[in-house]
Motif scaffolding. Structure first.
Motif, PDB file in Angstrom:
ATOM      1  N   THR A   1      41.876  -4.069  36.339  1.00  0.00           N
ATOM      2  CA  THR A   1      41.217  -5.194  36.002  1.00  0.00           C
ATOM      3  C   THR A   1      41.653  -6.079  36.811  1.00  0.00           C
ATOM      4  N   GLY A   2      40.899  -6.915  37.455  1.00  0.00           N
ATOM      5  CA  GLY A   2      41.067  -8.100  38.055  1.00  0.00           C
ATOM      6  C   GLY A   2      41.959  -7.930  39.285  1.00  0.00           C
ATOM      7  N   GLN A   3      42.580  -6.679  39.903  1.00  0.00           N
ATOM      8  CA  GLN A   3      43.149  -6.593  40.972  1.00  0.00           C
ATOM      9  C   GLN A   3      42.473  -6.483  42.383  1.00  0.00           C
ATOM     10  N   ARG A   4      43.183  -7.000  43.545  1.00  0.00           N
ATOM     11  CA  ARG A   4      42.527  -6.890  44.639  1.00  0.00           C
ATOM     12  C   ARG A   4      43.031  -5.560  45.407  1.00  0.00           C
TER      13      ARG A   4
ATOM     14  N   GLY B   1      37.410  -1.575  37.391  1.00  0.00           N
ATOM     15  CA  GLY B   1      37.808  -3.031  37.012  1.00  0.00           C
ATOM     16  C   GLY B   1      38.458  -3.819  38.309  1.00  0.00           C
TER      17      GLY B   1
ATOM     18  N   GLN C   1      38.553  -6.337  41.078  1.00  0.00           N
ATOM     19  CA  GLN C   1      37.863  -7.573  41.263  1.00  0.00           C
ATOM     20  C   GLN C   1      37.263  -7.985  42.423  1.00  0.00           C
ATOM     21  N   GLU C   2      38.346  -7.972  43.510  1.00  0.00           N
ATOM     22  CA  GLU C   2      38.316  -8.279  44.948  1.00  0.00           C
ATOM     23  C   GLU C   2      38.468  -6.854  45.752  1.00  0.00           C
TER      24      GLU C   2
END
Length: 292
Positions: free
Chosen positions: A163-166, A185, A187-188
């Motif tokens: 979650t939210g990780q690149r 999850g 994000q980028e």
């Protein structure tokens, strides 16, 4: 459809296949004429590398033509060529009509990665217990979820909260790992490959799976990432060691696949100046190596 079947010695094979192409064969396949006999020869090197020789000592060549007249004409013209010495026309035979699309599709069934996580071709319904699904059809680029290297990478992804990780998928092929990261999850997500067909396949597959990612050639990868995935082969992974490590942020994860068990030590030595690689998973003689 009609098949023209020939036998060819190694020295004539290239001329023969080139001639069949010029004679408008719809397809040409070549196999060892001595397969499953004591004279069978292994001709395969490392995936992605040239075969050690152009052909077997004796090759069986099958050329497909749309009608019998085309096959007959090709056989007659080939017999007149100097390079045909030592070759033999085995015969011409009709090929039964098939629903080739359905026949091809029947070879690809849903693939389970973990309980509840499946790779499902578009012509199948997801299994009842599927909680997470990647829709992926066989195409131009490597990565359908059936190969052990892909499965191990996806298992690693599924066991983590991204979650939210690149995330960077280096050598993305079909984009399956990048899509998997998005499903869990991330994000980028940046997916890169040296093959433009792989980049296009990744974009199409991402759209079909309703995930957002950037796909492009390797120069698209900039900065550092929480996770860097590279499912390629041992030789390019060694060459890429400084580049891949430079993209991993402090505390981030490096995940490498396409490595045979016997290649573990050489990969560890290649990456030693930057990280300490360990074996995280193994399947059918392949290993997954990771570092943090």
């Amino acid at each position: 459809m009609f098949e023209l079947v020939l036998l060819a010695p190694e020295e004539s094979l290239e001329h023969l296949t080139d001639a069949l192409d010029a004679l408008d064969a719809l397809s040409v396949s070549v196999e060892d004429a001595d397969a499953e006999t004591p004279a069978e020869q292994a001709l395969f090197g490392e995936p992605g590398m040239p075969a050690p020789k152009a052909g077997w000592q004796r090759s069986r060549v099958v050329a497909l033509f749309s009608d019998q007249a085309g096959a007959d004409e090709a056989a007659a013209l080939l017999r007149l060529q100097d390079f045909f010495d030592g070759c033999e026309v085995v015969g011409i035979r009709a090929v039964a009509d098939e629903d080739w699309v359905r026949l091809t599709q029947s070879q690809f069934a849903p693939v389970d990665i973990t309980p509840g996580f499946w790779i499902v071709p578009s012509w199948h319904e997801p299994p009842a217990d599927a909680r997470q699904v990647i829709r992926l059809d066989p195409g131009l680029a490597f990565g359908t979820g059936t190969h052990p290297t892909t499965r191990m990478c996806l298992r690693w992804i599924a066991q983590r909260d991204l979650t939210g990780q690149r995330v960077l998928d280096y050598g993305c092929g079909s984009g399956i790992l990048a899509i998997g990261a998005a499903k869990f999850g991330a994000q980028e997500i940046v997916a890169v490959d040296i093959d433009p067909a792989a980049v296009e396949a990744t974009r199409i597959n991402a759209s079909n799976n309703h995930v957002n990612l950037e796909a492009g050639l390797p120069e698209l990868a900039t900065g550092r990432y929480d996770v860097v995935l590279a499912n390629i082969l041992a030789t390019p992974l060694k060459v890429l060691a400084p580049l891949l490590c430079s993209h991993v942020r402090a505390g981030g994860h490096l995940v490498l696949a396409g490595i045979l068990e016997r290649q573990a030590q050489e990969l560890q030595e290649a990456y030693a100046p930057w990280v300490q690689l360990g074996i995280a998973d193994q399947e059918d003689g392949w290993i997954l190596m990771t570092a943090q």
